[in-house]
Design a protein around this motif. Structure first.
Motif, PDB file in Angstrom:
ATOM      1  N   THR A   1       1.453  -1.158   0.139  1.00 42.70           N
ATOM      2  CA  THR A   1       0.024  -0.278   0.225  1.00 42.70           C
ATOM      3  C   THR A   1       0.407   1.119   0.288  1.00 42.70           C
ATOM      4  O   THR A   1       0.341   2.146  -0.130  1.00 42.70           O
ATOM      5  CB  THR A   1      -0.658   0.095   1.301  1.00 42.70           C
ATOM      6  N   ALA A   2       1.919   1.469   0.810  1.00 41.52           N
ATOM      7  CA  ALA A   2       2.475   2.620   0.605  1.00 41.52           C
ATOM      8  C   ALA A   2       3.621   2.768  -0.292  1.00 41.52           C
ATOM      9  O   ALA A   2       3.823   3.371  -1.155  1.00 41.52           O
ATOM     10  CB  ALA A   2       3.439   2.471   2.102  1.00 41.52           C
ATOM     11  N   ILE A   3       4.101   1.965  -0.998  1.00 47.02           N
ATOM     12  CA  ILE A   3       5.010   1.734  -2.834  1.00 47.02           C
ATOM     13  C   ILE A   3       3.828   2.192  -3.643  1.00 47.02           C
ATOM     14  O   ILE A   3       3.952   3.323  -4.964  1.00 47.02           O
ATOM     15  CB  ILE A   3       5.555   0.498  -2.765  1.00 47.02           C
ATOM     16  N   LYS A   4       2.446   1.899  -3.416  1.00 44.60           N
ATOM     17  CA  LYS A   4       1.138   2.312  -4.581  1.00 44.60           C
ATOM     18  C   LYS A   4       0.960   4.260  -4.478  1.00 44.60           C
ATOM     19  O   LYS A   4       1.055   4.410  -5.129  1.00 44.60           O
ATOM     20  CB  LYS A   4       0.128   1.669  -4.415  1.00 44.60           C
ATOM     21  N   ASN A   5       1.006   3.672  -3.231  1.00 48.75           N
ATOM     22  CA  ASN A   5       0.255   5.423  -2.537  1.00 48.75           C
ATOM     23  C   ASN A   5       1.958   6.016  -3.186  1.00 48.75           C
ATOM     24  O   ASN A   5       1.510   7.648  -3.654  1.00 48.75           O
ATOM     25  CB  ASN A   5      -0.184   5.761  -1.087  1.00 48.75           C
ATOM     26  N   GLN A   6       3.076   5.835  -2.504  1.00 41.79           N
ATOM     27  CA  GLN A   6       3.509   7.163  -3.221  1.00 41.79           C
ATOM     28  C   GLN A   6       3.978   7.445  -3.901  1.00 41.79           C
ATOM     29  O   GLN A   6       4.511   8.233  -4.813  1.00 41.79           O
ATOM     30  CB  GLN A   6       5.146   6.646  -1.746  1.00 41.79           C
ATOM     31  N   SER A   7       4.166   5.612  -4.499  1.00 41.05           N
ATOM     32  CA  SER A   7       4.823   6.313  -6.138  1.00 41.05           C
ATOM     33  C   SER A   7       3.413   7.310  -7.503  1.00 41.05           C
ATOM     34  O   SER A   7       3.846   7.687  -8.242  1.00 41.05           O
ATOM     35  CB  SER A   7       4.057   5.133  -6.628  1.00 41.05           C
ATOM     36  N   ASP A   8       2.564   7.491  -6.909  1.00 38.31           N
ATOM     37  CA  ASP A   8       1.798   8.103  -7.458  1.00 38.31           C
ATOM     38  C   ASP A   8       2.067   9.482  -6.852  1.00 38.31           C
ATOM     39  O   ASP A   8       0.917  10.412  -7.517  1.00 38.31           O
ATOM     40  CB  ASP A   8       0.274   7.766  -6.448  1.00 38.31           C
ATOM     41  N   ASN A   9       2.536   9.551  -5.911  1.00 38.35           N
ATOM     42  CA  ASN A   9       3.177  11.008  -5.967  1.00 38.35           C
ATOM     43  C   ASN A   9       4.618  11.555  -6.012  1.00 38.35           C
ATOM     44  O   ASN A   9       5.496  12.242  -7.138  1.00 38.35           O
ATOM     45  CB  ASN A   9       2.873  11.332  -4.416  1.00 38.35           C
ATOM     46  N   LEU A  10       5.087  11.071  -5.686  1.00 39.40           N
ATOM     47  CA  LEU A  10       6.720  10.936  -5.843  1.00 39.40           C
ATOM     48  C   LEU A  10       7.974  10.067  -5.396  1.00 39.40           C
ATOM     49  O   LEU A  10       7.618   9.610  -4.467  1.00 39.40           O
ATOM     50  CB  LEU A  10       7.262  12.495  -4.848  1.00 39.40           C
ATOM     51  N   ILE A  11       8.705   9.929  -6.462  1.00 35.71           N
ATOM     52  CA  ILE A  11       9.315   8.397  -6.394  1.00 35.71           C
ATOM     53  C   ILE A  11      10.772   9.059  -6.140  1.00 35.71           C
ATOM     54  O   ILE A  11      11.441   8.594  -5.000  1.00 35.71           O
ATOM     55  CB  ILE A  11       9.786   7.710  -7.703  1.00 35.71           C
ATOM     56  N   THR A  12      11.093   9.500  -7.010  1.00 33.79           N
ATOM     57  CA  THR A  12      12.578  10.626  -6.217  1.00 33.79           C
ATOM     58  C   THR A  12      12.843  11.828  -6.282  1.00 33.79           C
ATOM     59  O   THR A  12      11.963  12.304  -6.546  1.00 33.79           O
ATOM     60  CB  THR A  12      13.438  10.538  -7.956  1.00 33.79           C
ATOM     61  N   CYS A  13      13.055  11.688  -5.033  1.00 36.52           N
ATOM     62  CA  CYS A  13      13.647  13.478  -4.351  1.00 36.52           C
ATOM     63  C   CYS A  13      15.295  13.660  -3.827  1.00 36.52           C
ATOM     64  O   CYS A  13      15.448  12.934  -2.711  1.00 36.52           O
ATOM     65  CB  CYS A  13      12.644  13.696  -3.098  1.00 36.52           C
ATOM     66  N   HIS A  14      15.834  13.780  -4.528  1.00 39.10           N
ATOM     67  CA  HIS A  14      17.349  14.471  -3.773  1.00 39.10           C
ATOM     68  C   HIS A  14      17.292  14.744  -2.096  1.00 39.10           C
ATOM     69  O   HIS A  14      16.317  16.508  -2.130  1.00 39.10           O
ATOM     70  CB  HIS A  14      17.636  15.267  -4.890  1.00 39.10           C
ATOM     71  N   MET A  15      18.621  14.432  -2.035  1.00 39.11           N
ATOM     72  CA  MET A  15      18.319  15.169  -0.265  1.00 39.11           C
ATOM     73  C   MET A  15      18.942  17.036   0.092  1.00 39.11           C
ATOM     74  O   MET A  15      18.656  17.497   0.650  1.00 39.11           O
ATOM     75  CB  MET A  15      19.876  13.994   0.226  1.00 39.11           C
ATOM     76  N   SER A  16      19.102  17.141  -1.794  1.00 44.04           N
ATOM     77  CA  SER A  16      19.289  18.123  -0.881  1.00 44.04           C
ATOM     78  C   SER A  16      17.687  19.315  -1.090  1.00 44.04           C
ATOM     79  O   SER A  16      18.058  20.878  -1.015  1.00 44.04           O
ATOM     80  CB  SER A  16      20.207  18.761  -2.831  1.00 44.04           C
ATOM     81  N   VAL A  17      16.822  18.676  -1.373  1.00 46.83           N
ATOM     82  CA  VAL A  17      15.369  19.299  -1.163  1.00 46.83           C
ATOM     83  C   VAL A  17      15.318  18.260  -0.198  1.00 46.83           C
ATOM     84  O   VAL A  17      15.289  17.243   0.389  1.00 46.83           O
ATOM     85  CB  VAL A  17      14.724  19.777  -2.474  1.00 46.83           C
ATOM     86  N   TYR A  18      13.526  19.590   0.137  1.00 52.46           N
ATOM     87  CA  TYR A  18      13.345  18.232   1.769  1.00 52.46           C
ATOM     88  C   TYR A  18      11.744  17.947   1.223  1.00 52.46           C
ATOM     89  O   TYR A  18      11.393  17.857   0.256  1.00 52.46           O
ATOM     90  CB  TYR A  18      12.541  19.599   2.812  1.00 52.46           C
ATOM     91  N   ASN A  19      11.136  16.133   1.692  1.00 52.32           N
ATOM     92  CA  ASN A  19      10.503  15.547   1.464  1.00 52.32           C
ATOM     93  C   ASN A  19       9.490  15.394   2.910  1.00 52.32           C
ATOM     94  O   ASN A  19      10.530  14.684   3.765  1.00 52.32           O
ATOM     95  CB  ASN A  19      11.046  14.678   0.693  1.00 52.32           C
ATOM     96  N   ASN A  20       8.431  15.387   2.932  1.00 49.82           N
ATOM     97  CA  ASN A  20       8.230  15.133   4.464  1.00 49.82           C
ATOM     98  C   ASN A  20       8.020  13.371   4.105  1.00 49.82           C
ATOM     99  O   ASN A  20       7.293  13.052   5.270  1.00 49.82           O
ATOM    100  CB  ASN A  20       6.345  14.978   4.673  1.00 49.82           C
ATOM    101  N   THR A  21       7.798  12.599   3.615  1.00 51.75           N
ATOM    102  CA  THR A  21       7.414  10.985   3.904  1.00 51.75           C
ATOM    103  C   THR A  21       9.409  10.659   4.064  1.00 51.75           C
ATOM    104  O   THR A  21       9.328   9.975   5.182  1.00 51.75           O
ATOM    105  CB  THR A  21       7.350   9.996   1.791  1.00 51.75           C
TER     106      THR A  21
END
Ligand SMILES: *Cc1c(COP(=O)(O)O)cnc(C)c1O
Length: 396
Positions: free
Chosen positions: A59-79
């Motif tokens: 469930t977590a992977i499905k939900n997260q993949s709808d929103n954002l898969i990659t996000c470099h450490m140089s920016v912030y992410n709430n997950t």
């Protein structure tokens, strides 16, 4: 047909491979392409900690993949933030700062770099029999000559000492040494549990000599041994703890948990990783921690692990080819007097996957969700396999 091995045309001959083609998994069970069922005591080498295709992880992977898969450490992410908050709830409070990577070896590389930066010293004490991965840094603190011999020179300044004798560590100390690295239970080498007060004594030596103590809990961590961290069996807290394997429900993630002053010694840009802390792995990591905590998988590792170990001890009573039974929780091993290859291949025919640990040690790392029924079935199959092996070898 379960044995489509065409992959071998394309990949190097680097893994001891089994003639089985797996296409599906759930909990402690996997199925091959023909639909045949197997109890999975290989557990993806310990990666399938919360079970194959754990519902929360899916469930977590499905939900997260709808929103954002990659996000470099140089920016912030709430997950990522949520994962870090969950992680801080289950990890030793002293280890309050985290570096993300993508595998066990990387988490070790990171730990070695952080410790060298913090102490300013390049010498490392590692254990005879220790295993920490196969990249150059990790390999330098891995003991097995078979893995090392073609790749010299490795990192200089590494000394190996016996995994049972604290005074040998004291004897090896000199001005160059800044770090001690150790698995709280040795996995790869055959589920070797250290002597009762060994880790505490090492902790003391490190404190007295200002050494950074690294625990590699890549295989032992997250409930595997019947405690959240294997080091809890001996009430010892390291300065750096390395995690990987099952931490993200099967997705790649490595973590290096540090005392803040150690990670804070690193300067901007001195270490980094492109995939580090990606939200997809973090979402699966959140689900993994929830599963361990809310489904009391640590408790299950204790309960089912003790049924499993007692069963193995009974096998030892009844089979002369069994030399030893070892381990804690659901990290178990059966040492035989002979090479186990035939038993492992025979196990596949009988619907049981097991792991090598050296040529004569069967290693068992089932998912922590495995239940009593499957463990009893596993023991039945192993009984049969051992009987057959004794017949083959003419041992009565
Ligand atoms: C598996 C393992 C590693 C290496 O992890 P990789 O992800 O294969 O690089 C290091 N240390 C221990 C104790 C392990 O079990």
């Amino acid at each position: 047909m379960s044995e489509d091995m065409s992959e071998d045309i394309y990949v190097g001959n680097l893994y001891q491979r089994f003639p089985i083609n797996i296409s599906k998994g759930k909990g402690a069970i996997v199925w091959d392409v023909s639909g045949k069922e197997y109890i999975d005591c290989m557990g993806g080498y310990g990666v399938a900690l919360v079970g194959h295709c754990n519902d929360r992880v899916i469930t977590a992977i499905k939900n997260q993949s709808d929103n954002l898969i990659t996000c470099h450490m140089s920016v912030y992410n709430n997950t990522r933030l949520k994962f870090l908050q969950k992680m801080s709830k289950i990890s030793p409070k002293e280890l309050s700062k985290v570096f993300f990577s993508n595998s066990g070896a990387e988490s070790i590389e990171s730990a070695l770099k952080f410790s060298r930066k913090y102490t300013g010293k390049k010498g490392v004490i590692a254990m005879i029999g220790g295993y920490h991965g196969k990249t150059f840094g990790a390999l330098s603190v891995t003991y097995n000559e078979k893995y090392r011999k073609s790749f010299q020179p490795l990192l200089e300044g590494v000394k190996f000492v016996p995994y049972n004798n604290p005074s040998k560590i004291e004897d090896s100390l000199d001005n160059s040494i800044g770090t001690v690295i150790i698995e709280p239970i040795q996995g790869e080498t055959g589920i070797i549990v250290p002597p009762e007060d060994f880790l505490q004594k090492i902790r003391k030596i490190c404190d007295q000599n200002n050494l950074v103590l690294i625990f590699d809990e890549i295989q032992t961590g997250l409930g595997r041994t019947g405690k959240m961290w294997a080091s809890e069996h001996w009430s010892t807290i390291p300065d750096i703890m390395c995690l990987a394997k099952g931490i993200a429900g099967g997705l790649p993630m490595g973590l290096t948990l540090c005392k803040p002053e150690i990670l804070d010694a690193m300067k901007l840009g001195e270490h980094s990783s492109t995939f580090a802390g990606n939200p997809l792995s973090c979402s699966a990591g959140i689900a993994t921690i929830d599963s361990i905590v809310e489904e009391n998988l640590v408790g299950n590792a204790i309960k089912v692990g003790s049924i499993f170990k007692n069963g193995l001890l009974e096998l030892k009573e009844n089979h002369r080819i069994v030399r030893d039974v070892r381990g804690l929780g659901l990290m178990l091993a059966l040492e035989l007097r002979f090479d186990i290859k035939d038993i492992l291949f025979d196990g596949i025919k009988e619907g049981l996957l097991m792991l090598y640990s050296g040529r004569n040690i069967i290693r068992l790392l089932p998912p922590l969700v495995i239940d009593e029924v499957k463990v009893l079935k596993t023991l039945d199959i192993m009984d049969k396999l051992l009987t057959r092996e004794e017949e083959r070898r003419n041992v009565k």
